[in-house]
Design a protein around this motif. Structure first.
Motif, short mmCIF file in Angstrom:
data_model
loop_
_atom_site.label_atom_id
_atom_site.label_comp_id
_atom_site.label_asym_id
_atom_site.label_seq_id
_atom_site.Cartn_x
_atom_site.Cartn_y
_atom_site.Cartn_z
N GLY A 119 -4.11 -5.66 14.60
CA GLY A 119 -2.93 -4.83 14.40
C GLY A 119 -2.19 -5.19 13.13
N ALA A 120 -1.66 -6.41 13.10
CA ALA A 120 -0.84 -6.83 11.96
C ALA A 120 -1.65 -6.85 10.66
N ASN A 121 -2.87 -7.35 10.72
CA ASN A 121 -3.67 -7.41 9.48
C ASN A 121 -4.09 -6.02 9.01
N PHE A 122 -4.33 -5.11 9.96
CA PHE A 122 -4.59 -3.71 9.58
C PHE A 122 -3.38 -3.13 8.85
N ARG A 123 -2.21 -3.31 9.44
CA ARG A 123 -1.00 -2.72 8.85
C ARG A 123 -0.70 -3.31 7.48
N LEU A 124 -0.95 -4.61 7.31
CA LEU A 124 -0.74 -5.23 6.00
C LEU A 124 -1.72 -4.67 4.96
N ALA A 125 -3.00 -4.58 5.32
CA ALA A 125 -3.99 -4.03 4.39
C ALA A 125 -3.67 -2.57 4.06
N TYR A 126 -3.32 -1.79 5.07
CA TYR A 126 -3.03 -0.37 4.87
C TYR A 126 -1.78 -0.18 4.00
N ASP A 127 -0.72 -0.92 4.29
CA ASP A 127 0.51 -0.82 3.51
C ASP A 127 0.27 -1.26 2.06
N THR A 128 -0.49 -2.34 1.90
CA THR A 128 -0.81 -2.81 0.55
C THR A 128 -1.61 -1.77 -0.21
N PHE A 129 -2.59 -1.16 0.46
CA PHE A 129 -3.39 -0.12 -0.19
C PHE A 129 -2.52 1.05 -0.62
N LEU A 130 -1.66 1.53 0.27
CA LEU A 130 -0.81 2.67 -0.07
C LEU A 130 0.12 2.35 -1.23
N ARG A 131 0.72 1.17 -1.21
CA ARG A 131 1.66 0.79 -2.26
C ARG A 131 0.96 0.51 -3.59
N SER A 132 -0.30 0.11 -3.52
CA SER A 132 -1.02 -0.24 -4.75
C SER A 132 -1.33 0.99 -5.61
N ARG A 133 -1.43 2.13 -4.95
CA ARG A 133 -1.81 3.38 -5.62
C ARG A 133 -3.16 3.27 -6.34
N MET A 134 -3.97 2.35 -5.85
CA MET A 134 -5.32 2.18 -6.39
C MET A 134 -6.27 3.12 -5.67
N LYS A 135 -7.38 3.45 -6.32
CA LYS A 135 -8.45 4.16 -5.64
C LYS A 135 -9.06 3.17 -4.65
N LEU A 136 -9.58 3.69 -3.55
CA LEU A 136 -10.15 2.82 -2.52
C LEU A 136 -11.23 1.92 -3.11
N LEU B 221 -5.95 -9.51 -0.87
CA LEU B 221 -5.37 -8.19 -1.14
C LEU B 221 -4.56 -8.29 -2.43
N PRO B 222 -4.42 -7.18 -3.15
CA PRO B 222 -3.55 -7.22 -4.33
C PRO B 222 -2.13 -7.62 -3.92
N HIS B 223 -1.46 -8.33 -4.79
CA HIS B 223 -0.08 -8.74 -4.52
C HIS B 223 0.85 -7.65 -5.02
N ILE B 224 1.34 -6.86 -4.08
CA ILE B 224 2.18 -5.70 -4.37
C ILE B 224 3.60 -5.99 -3.87
N PRO B 225 4.60 -5.94 -4.75
CA PRO B 225 5.97 -6.14 -4.29
C PRO B 225 6.32 -5.17 -3.16
N GLY B 226 6.88 -5.72 -2.12
CA GLY B 226 7.31 -4.88 -0.99
C GLY B 226 6.25 -4.66 0.07
N ALA B 227 4.99 -4.99 -0.20
CA ALA B 227 3.96 -4.82 0.81
C ALA B 227 4.23 -5.81 1.94
N ARG B 228 4.13 -5.32 3.14
CA ARG B 228 4.47 -6.15 4.28
C ARG B 228 3.75 -5.65 5.51
N ILE B 229 3.80 -6.46 6.53
CA ILE B 229 3.27 -6.03 7.81
C ILE B 229 4.26 -5.04 8.41
N ILE B 230 3.79 -3.84 8.67
CA ILE B 230 4.65 -2.81 9.26
C ILE B 230 4.69 -3.03 10.76
N GLN B 231 5.87 -3.31 11.30
CA GLN B 231 6.01 -3.60 12.73
C GLN B 231 6.14 -2.33 13.53
#
Length: 111
Positions: A71-88, A101-111
């Motif tokens: 759960g938590a690791n999925f949400r962290l990876a997903y949030d980081t991906f969305l915030r990164s604006r990188m292609k998959l 994972l890329p270090h993106i300011p504000g990326a966090r585990i979404i509770q």
């Protein structure tokens, strides 16, 4: 899927695997492939209705899971991906290259 050869932590690996599974479920939902099921037909539901409900249930379970790994690791990876604006592809290549994972300011585990 195993990406152990990428030399990354279990948390990053499981987060990425769950994120890819989530994307696959979203794709399946959009495709809404037909499946067979006499029980659902007896209830008046079409195979398409049943498949849509199943896919939504899986997506909700993933989004709301309280499990640390799945759960938590999925949400962290997903949030980081969305915030990164990188292609998959680029996002996964970064993870393969760095083991993180890329270090993106504000990326966090979404509770």
């Amino acid at each position: 899927m195993s990406i152990n050869s990428w030399r990354m932590s279990t948390e990053v690996e499981e987060g990425l695997c769950e994120m890819l599974a989530y994307f696959w479920l979203c794709y399946q939902l959009n495709q809404n492939e037909s499946v067979t099921g006499g029980f659902w037909k007896a209830l008046g539901w079409t195979d398409r209705d049943r498949r849509t409900r199943e896919l939504y249930m899986h997506l909700m379970e993933m989004e709301q899971s309280r499990d640390q790994v799945y759960g938590a690791n999925f949400r962290l990876a997903y949030d980081t991906f969305l915030r990164s604006r990188m292609k998959l592809k680029d996002f996964l290549q970064y993870a393969e290259r760095t083991g993180d994972l890329p270090h993106i300011p504000g990326a966090r585990i979404i509770q």
